[in-house]
Design a protein around this motif. Structure first.
Motif, PDB file in Angstrom:
ATOM      1  N   GLN A 141      36.084  -7.297  23.001  1.00 47.47           N
ATOM      2  CA  GLN A 141      37.093  -6.507  22.180  1.00 47.47           C
ATOM      3  C   GLN A 141      37.322  -5.001  23.099  1.00 47.47           C
ATOM      4  OE1 GLN A 141      37.530  -6.988  18.994  1.00 47.47           O
ATOM      5  NE2 GLN A 141      36.613  -9.058  19.141  1.00 47.47           N
ATOM      6  N   ALA A 142      38.631  -4.762  22.825  1.00 44.67           N
ATOM      7  CA  ALA A 142      39.233  -3.601  23.587  1.00 44.67           C
ATOM      8  C   ALA A 142      38.565  -2.191  23.137  1.00 44.67           C
ATOM      9  CB  ALA A 142      40.546  -3.521  23.661  1.00 44.67           C
ATOM     10  N   LEU A 143      38.097  -1.438  23.958  1.00 46.65           N
ATOM     11  CA  LEU A 143      37.631  -0.357  23.594  1.00 46.65           C
ATOM     12  C   LEU A 143      38.756   0.867  23.778  1.00 46.65           C
ATOM     13  CD1 LEU A 143      34.199  -0.075  25.305  1.00 46.65           C
ATOM     14  CD2 LEU A 143      34.436  -0.394  22.829  1.00 46.65           C
ATOM     15  N   GLY A 144      38.789   1.694  22.911  1.00 47.51           N
ATOM     16  CA  GLY A 144      39.547   2.838  23.009  1.00 47.51           C
ATOM     17  C   GLY A 144      40.790   2.879  21.930  1.00 47.51           C
ATOM     18  N   GLU A 145      40.609   1.602  21.292  1.00 51.47           N
ATOM     19  CA  GLU A 145      41.514   1.580  20.130  1.00 51.47           C
ATOM     20  C   GLU A 145      40.762   2.253  18.881  1.00 51.47           C
ATOM     21  OE1 GLU A 145      42.765  -2.557  20.053  1.00 51.47           O
ATOM     22  OE2 GLU A 145      43.904  -2.428  21.993  1.00 51.47           O
ATOM     23  N   GLN A 146      39.486   1.624  18.563  1.00 48.92           N
ATOM     24  CA  GLN A 146      38.832   2.188  17.456  1.00 48.92           C
ATOM     25  C   GLN A 146      37.508   2.645  17.989  1.00 48.92           C
ATOM     26  OE1 GLN A 146      39.611  -0.262  13.732  1.00 48.92           O
ATOM     27  NE2 GLN A 146      40.126  -1.687  15.174  1.00 48.92           N
ATOM     28  N   THR A 147      36.684   3.217  17.044  1.00 47.39           N
ATOM     29  CA  THR A 147      35.510   3.683  17.324  1.00 47.39           C
ATOM     30  C   THR A 147      34.306   2.554  17.202  1.00 47.39           C
ATOM     31  OG1 THR A 147      35.832   5.954  16.728  1.00 47.39           O
ATOM     32  CG2 THR A 147      33.307   5.035  16.501  1.00 47.39           C
ATOM     33  N   LEU A 148      33.551   2.424  18.090  1.00 53.19           N
ATOM     34  CA  LEU A 148      32.444   1.319  18.115  1.00 53.19           C
ATOM     35  C   LEU A 148      31.142   1.855  17.477  1.00 53.19           C
ATOM     36  CD1 LEU A 148      31.857  -1.676  20.228  1.00 53.19           C
ATOM     37  CD2 LEU A 148      29.976  -0.184  19.863  1.00 53.19           C
ATOM     38  N   GLU A 149      30.581   1.201  16.618  1.00 50.57           N
ATOM     39  CA  GLU A 149      29.400   1.608  16.080  1.00 50.57           C
ATOM     40  C   GLU A 149      28.349   0.409  16.115  1.00 50.57           C
ATOM     41  OE1 GLU A 149      30.822   5.081  12.746  1.00 50.57           O
ATOM     42  OE2 GLU A 149      29.782   3.250  12.341  1.00 50.57           O
ATOM     43  N   TYR A 150      27.121   0.546  16.360  1.00 53.03           N
ATOM     44  CA  TYR A 150      26.087  -0.368  16.122  1.00 53.03           C
ATOM     45  C   TYR A 150      24.801   0.187  15.472  1.00 53.03           C
ATOM     46  CZ  TYR A 150      23.587   1.721  20.281  1.00 53.03           C
ATOM     47  OH  TYR A 150      23.038   2.608  21.021  1.00 53.03           O
ATOM     48  N   GLN A 151      23.907  -0.736  14.958  1.00 53.95           N
ATOM     49  CA  GLN A 151      22.621  -0.362  14.659  1.00 53.95           C
ATOM     50  C   GLN A 151      21.734  -1.529  14.953  1.00 53.95           C
ATOM     51  OE1 GLN A 151      23.526   0.116  10.271  1.00 53.95           O
ATOM     52  NE2 GLN A 151      22.801   2.197  10.339  1.00 53.95           N
ATOM     53  N   VAL A 152      20.421  -1.288  15.322  1.00 54.39           N
ATOM     54  CA  VAL A 152      19.586  -2.152  15.587  1.00 54.39           C
ATOM     55  C   VAL A 152      18.236  -1.925  14.790  1.00 54.39           C
ATOM     56  CG1 VAL A 152      18.106  -3.218  17.393  1.00 54.39           C
ATOM     57  CG2 VAL A 152      20.247  -2.210  17.958  1.00 54.39           C
ATOM     58  N   PHE A 153      17.960  -2.850  13.953  1.00 53.30           N
ATOM     59  CA  PHE A 153      17.019  -2.747  12.926  1.00 53.30           C
ATOM     60  C   PHE A 153      16.142  -3.795  12.502  1.00 53.30           C
ATOM     61  CE2 PHE A 153      21.071  -3.046  10.610  1.00 53.30           C
ATOM     62  CZ  PHE A 153      20.560  -4.070   9.634  1.00 53.30           C
ATOM     63  N   ASP A 154      14.919  -3.669  12.004  1.00 52.99           N
ATOM     64  CA  ASP A 154      14.205  -4.683  11.388  1.00 52.99           C
ATOM     65  C   ASP A 154      14.563  -4.912   9.957  1.00 52.99           C
ATOM     66  OD1 ASP A 154      12.360  -6.316  10.044  1.00 52.99           O
ATOM     67  OD2 ASP A 154      10.362  -5.358  11.122  1.00 52.99           O
ATOM     68  N   PRO A 155      15.084  -5.833   9.343  1.00 58.14           N
ATOM     69  CA  PRO A 155      15.602  -5.951   8.000  1.00 58.14           C
ATOM     70  C   PRO A 155      14.448  -5.585   6.941  1.00 58.14           C
ATOM     71  CG  PRO A 155      16.351  -7.597   9.310  1.00 58.14           C
ATOM     72  CD  PRO A 155      15.545  -7.087   9.947  1.00 58.14           C
ATOM     73  N   THR A 156      13.233  -5.969   7.394  1.00 61.57           N
ATOM     74  CA  THR A 156      12.109  -5.689   6.254  1.00 61.57           C
ATOM     75  C   THR A 156      11.367  -4.262   6.723  1.00 61.57           C
ATOM     76  OG1 THR A 156      10.491  -6.815   7.853  1.00 61.57           O
ATOM     77  CG2 THR A 156      11.777  -8.110   6.201  1.00 61.57           C
ATOM     78  N   TYR A 157      11.881  -3.495   7.791  1.00 59.20           N
ATOM     79  CA  TYR A 157      11.145  -2.413   8.117  1.00 59.20           C
ATOM     80  C   TYR A 157       9.720  -2.332   8.185  1.00 59.20           C
ATOM     81  CZ  TYR A 157      11.396   2.718   8.089  1.00 59.20           C
ATOM     82  OH  TYR A 157      11.335   4.407   8.471  1.00 59.20           O
ATOM     83  N   TYR A 158       9.133  -3.506   8.868  1.00 58.70           N
ATOM     84  CA  TYR A 158       7.761  -3.481   9.176  1.00 58.70           C
ATOM     85  C   TYR A 158       7.743  -2.887  10.508  1.00 58.70           C
ATOM     86  CZ  TYR A 158       6.352  -6.357   5.380  1.00 58.70           C
ATOM     87  OH  TYR A 158       5.938  -7.048   4.162  1.00 58.70           O
ATOM     88  N   LEU A 159       8.724  -2.774  11.287  1.00 57.07           N
ATOM     89  CA  LEU A 159       9.026  -2.325  12.680  1.00 57.07           C
ATOM     90  C   LEU A 159      10.016  -1.254  12.756  1.00 57.07           C
ATOM     91  CD1 LEU A 159       8.444  -5.262  14.906  1.00 57.07           C
ATOM     92  CD2 LEU A 159       6.717  -3.555  14.533  1.00 57.07           C
ATOM     93  N   GLU A 160       9.765  -0.225  13.181  1.00 59.69           N
ATOM     94  CA  GLU A 160      10.794   0.915  13.073  1.00 59.69           C
ATOM     95  C   GLU A 160      11.394   0.778  14.542  1.00 59.69           C
ATOM     96  OE1 GLU A 160      11.400   5.591  12.288  1.00 59.69           O
ATOM     97  OE2 GLU A 160       9.768   5.242  13.456  1.00 59.69           O
ATOM     98  N   VAL A 161      12.655   0.830  14.509  1.00 56.98           N
ATOM     99  CA  VAL A 161      13.323   0.551  15.768  1.00 56.98           C
ATOM    100  C   VAL A 161      14.234   1.707  16.005  1.00 56.98           C
ATOM    101  CG1 VAL A 161      15.219  -0.604  17.221  1.00 56.98           C
ATOM    102  CG2 VAL A 161      13.679  -1.911  15.461  1.00 56.98           C
ATOM    103  N   VAL A 162      13.996   2.483  17.172  1.00 59.12           N
ATOM    104  CA  VAL A 162      14.656   3.977  17.499  1.00 59.12           C
ATOM    105  C   VAL A 162      15.060   4.032  18.986  1.00 59.12           C
ATOM    106  CG1 VAL A 162      13.471   5.237  15.514  1.00 59.12           C
ATOM    107  CG2 VAL A 162      12.549   5.036  17.974  1.00 59.12           C
ATOM    108  N   HIS A 163      15.868   4.753  19.260  1.00 59.22           N
ATOM    109  CA  HIS A 163      16.347   4.974  20.646  1.00 59.22           C
ATOM    110  C   HIS A 163      15.114   5.723  21.552  1.00 59.22           C
ATOM    111  CE1 HIS A 163      20.261   3.933  19.023  1.00 59.22           C
ATOM    112  NE2 HIS A 163      20.632   3.627  20.236  1.00 59.22           N
ATOM    113  N   GLU A 164      15.204   5.579  22.455  1.00 56.57           N
ATOM    114  CA  GLU A 164      13.957   6.306  23.411  1.00 56.57           C
ATOM    115  C   GLU A 164      14.585   7.759  23.228  1.00 56.57           C
ATOM    116  OE1 GLU A 164      12.158   3.576  26.772  1.00 56.57           O
ATOM    117  OE2 GLU A 164      13.679   4.753  27.366  1.00 56.57           O
ATOM    118  N   ALA A 165      13.329   8.719  23.114  1.00 58.74           N
ATOM    119  CA  ALA A 165      13.784  10.137  22.979  1.00 58.74           C
ATOM    120  C   ALA A 165      12.471  10.814  23.455  1.00 58.74           C
ATOM    121  CB  ALA A 165      14.120  10.374  21.463  1.00 58.74           C
TER     122      ALA A 165
END
Length: 226
Positions: A141-165
């Motif tokens: 997909q061409a970047l620059g035409e629209q904003t790209l967004e993503y999410q990474v998550f466990d649907p059942t929320y037994y594990l929390e997924v977060v960016h390193e911080a």
């Protein structure tokens, strides 16, 4: 930020159950060894010379205690730690593939289709187990035409997924863009409804969250390119 979330019982293997837990089914007792945990992630957008997004290169680091349990168990399996990590990589890949590796990617209002993961590895780094893989888009997909967004998550929320911080602020390395494009990146914290926060807090170790709960607690990576 609450990082102490419930793993499910190994016996409650419903179709939607957190697939990451099922990778440990062949190691007796391990799925119950740590009742809560999280994953720290880093994401790099892989962009070709024409400015098209080809894939999301992701690195997932298991939390320190869960990593310790894994390393100890894998070290006692046939072939030792290195062979055990290789087997673990194949199990993770196989069980997360039907769930698109917990990843949703959007370009504007459109959700993008993801391809098959063929490049992956599992390693031990600084005492933590890390799963690294290349998640391709079905079509670049061409970047620059629209904003790209993503999410990474466990649907059942037994594990929390977060960016390193460090503290509550992810470093620049948590989300990067390859190639020559001029891009700005942001990682937006989750802003769940208070009722959902209360619902999650009431989950017992043996309770089963409704699929989709994790979406409301997911951070959002945002990339805008010129």
């Amino acid at each position: 930020m609450n990082r102490f979330l419930h793993f499910s019982s190994a016996g409650a293997r419903r179709a939607w159950l957190t697939p990451l837990l099922l990778i440990l089914a062949w190691m007796p007792g391990l799925a119950l060894a740590h009742p809560h945990g999280w994953i720290d992630i880093r994401v790099r957008l892989v962009v070709d010379e024409a400015g098209h997004l080809e894939a999301l290169h992701q690195a997932w680091r298991m939390d320190p205690f869960y990593s310790l349990v894994l390393i100890e168990e894998l070290s006692r399996t046939e072939g030792g730690l290195e062979a055990g990590l290789d087997r673990l990589g194949g199990e993770i890949r196989g069980n997360l593939a039907p769930f698109d590796f917990f990843t949703e990617v959007r370009m504007g209002d459109d959700e993008l289709s993801l391809g098959d993961v063929t490049e992956y590895t599992v390693m031990e780094r600084n005492g933590r187990v890390e799963f690294v893989f290349l998640l391709p888009l079905e079509e670049p997909q061409a970047l620059g035409e629209q904003t790209l967004e993503y999410q990474v998550f466990d649907p059942t929320y037994y594990l929390e997924v977060v960016h390193e911080a460090e503290g509550d602020t992810p470093p620049e390395e948590a989300l990067t863009v390859g190639g020559e494009l001029s891009c700005t990146t942001r990682i937006l914290p989750a802003d769940p409804d208070p009722e959902l926060v209360a619902e999650a807090a009431m989950l017992d170790i043996n309770d089963e969250a409704e699929p989709g709960l994790g979406r409301h607690f997911a951070e959002t990576g945002v990339v805008t390119c010129e």
